[in-house]
Design a protein around this motif. Structure first.
Motif, PDB file in Angstrom:
ATOM      1  N   MET A  61      -3.613   9.580 -14.740  1.00 18.57           N
ATOM      2  CA  MET A  61      -4.580   9.474 -13.553  1.00 18.57           C
ATOM      3  C   MET A  61      -4.439   7.994 -12.926  1.00 18.57           C
ATOM      4  O   MET A  61      -4.473   7.851 -11.786  1.00 18.57           O
ATOM      5  N   GLU A  62      -4.465   7.214 -13.850  1.00 18.17           N
ATOM      6  CA  GLU A  62      -4.298   5.697 -13.270  1.00 18.17           C
ATOM      7  C   GLU A  62      -3.141   5.104 -12.560  1.00 18.17           C
ATOM      8  O   GLU A  62      -3.296   4.774 -11.331  1.00 18.17           O
ATOM      9  N   VAL A  63      -2.100   5.711 -13.099  1.00 15.38           N
ATOM     10  CA  VAL A  63      -0.702   5.646 -12.162  1.00 15.38           C
ATOM     11  C   VAL A  63      -0.907   6.285 -10.987  1.00 15.38           C
ATOM     12  O   VAL A  63      -0.420   5.779  -9.718  1.00 15.38           O
ATOM     13  N   ARG A  64      -1.315   7.540 -10.958  1.00 19.23           N
ATOM     14  CA  ARG A  64      -1.264   8.374  -9.689  1.00 19.23           C
ATOM     15  C   ARG A  64      -2.290   7.666  -8.913  1.00 19.23           C
ATOM     16  O   ARG A  64      -1.928   7.406  -7.657  1.00 19.23           O
ATOM     17  N   LEU A  65      -3.430   7.028  -8.977  1.00 20.47           N
ATOM     18  CA  LEU A  65      -4.290   6.445  -8.354  1.00 20.47           C
ATOM     19  C   LEU A  65      -3.775   5.059  -7.827  1.00 20.47           C
ATOM     20  O   LEU A  65      -4.026   4.743  -6.734  1.00 20.47           O
ATOM     21  N   ARG A  66      -3.167   4.315  -8.605  1.00 23.15           N
ATOM     22  CA  ARG A  66      -2.583   3.180  -8.202  1.00 23.15           C
ATOM     23  C   ARG A  66      -1.568   3.192  -7.070  1.00 23.15           C
ATOM     24  O   ARG A  66      -1.486   2.546  -6.094  1.00 23.15           O
ATOM     25  N   LEU A  79      -1.721   5.200  -4.962  1.00 21.56           N
ATOM     26  CA  LEU A  79      -2.690   5.375  -3.523  1.00 21.56           C
ATOM     27  C   LEU A  79      -3.495   4.290  -3.160  1.00 21.56           C
ATOM     28  O   LEU A  79      -4.238   4.242  -2.296  1.00 21.56           O
ATOM     29  N   ASP A  80      -3.236   3.154  -3.869  1.00 24.07           N
ATOM     30  CA  ASP A  80      -4.220   2.002  -3.760  1.00 24.07           C
ATOM     31  C   ASP A  80      -5.467   2.152  -4.188  1.00 24.07           C
ATOM     32  O   ASP A  80      -6.533   1.421  -3.597  1.00 24.07           O
ATOM     33  N   GLY A  81      -5.525   3.131  -5.192  1.00 22.57           N
ATOM     34  CA  GLY A  81      -6.889   3.327  -5.484  1.00 22.57           C
ATOM     35  C   GLY A  81      -7.201   2.818  -6.895  1.00 22.57           C
ATOM     36  O   GLY A  81      -6.430   2.209  -7.600  1.00 22.57           O
ATOM     37  N   THR A  82      -8.165   3.232  -7.596  1.00 23.44           N
ATOM     38  CA  THR A  82      -8.569   2.707  -8.826  1.00 23.44           C
ATOM     39  C   THR A  82      -9.288   3.888  -9.833  1.00 23.44           C
ATOM     40  O   THR A  82      -9.821   4.833  -9.246  1.00 23.44           O
ATOM     41  N   LEU A  83      -9.055   3.729 -11.061  1.00 22.39           N
ATOM     42  CA  LEU A  83      -9.732   4.796 -11.913  1.00 22.39           C
ATOM     43  C   LEU A  83     -10.455   3.961 -13.006  1.00 22.39           C
ATOM     44  O   LEU A  83     -10.147   2.851 -13.232  1.00 22.39           O
ATOM     45  N   THR A  84     -11.973   4.306 -12.987  1.00 23.37           N
ATOM     46  CA  THR A  84     -12.696   3.696 -14.022  1.00 23.37           C
ATOM     47  C   THR A  84     -13.180   4.855 -14.804  1.00 23.37           C
ATOM     48  O   THR A  84     -13.839   5.859 -14.502  1.00 23.37           O
TER      49      THR A  84
END
Length: 124
Positions: free
Chosen positions: A83-88, A90-95
């Motif tokens: 999940m973290e890799v996928r969001l990164r 997309l310039d996103g973040t996982l918390t």
């Protein structure tokens, strides 16, 4: 399980839609397989320039960062890391917010004008 939408929905770039779908699938699978939860809520929030997906459960919780610590349940996959890799991408973040006995909230935030791979600049 419940689903909510907050804010005014706007069209999302296909890569953002796909990324959030995969995060939701992974988080729900974790709830089902590990949390021992009686309820979970998925909330998709449109917050100006960002879209945020929260998956909250009332399960057993855990200590983030200690998924592979001695005595932890056997490691069976790469869900949170994926999940973290996928969001990164997309310039996103996982918390992840969780404590043993208190449930878990997984929050995925992606800018609506994401510039990650697979996003056609003409779609922005």
């Amino acid at each position: 399980m419940h689903f909510r939408i907050d804010g005014d929905p706007v069209p999302l770039p296909p890569a953002v839609e796909a990324g959030l779908l995969r995060v939701a699938q992974g988080a729900v699978a974790n709830v089902r397989e590990h949390a021992h939860a009686s309820d979970a809520v998925l909330t998709l929030s449109y917050l100006g320039e960002d879209v945020v997906l929260d998956i909250a459960d009332n399960g057993c919780g855990f200590t983030p960062g200690q998924e592979n610590a001695p005595g932890a349940a056997p490691h069976r996959g790469h869900g949170l890391r994926a999940m973290e890799v996928r969001l990164r991408q997309l310039d996103g973040t996982l918390t992840i917010e969780s404590h043993p006995g208190e449930g878990t909230v997984v929050s995925a935030a992606v800018p609506l004008r994401a510039s990650g791979p697979g996003i056609d600049p003409d779609e922005e």
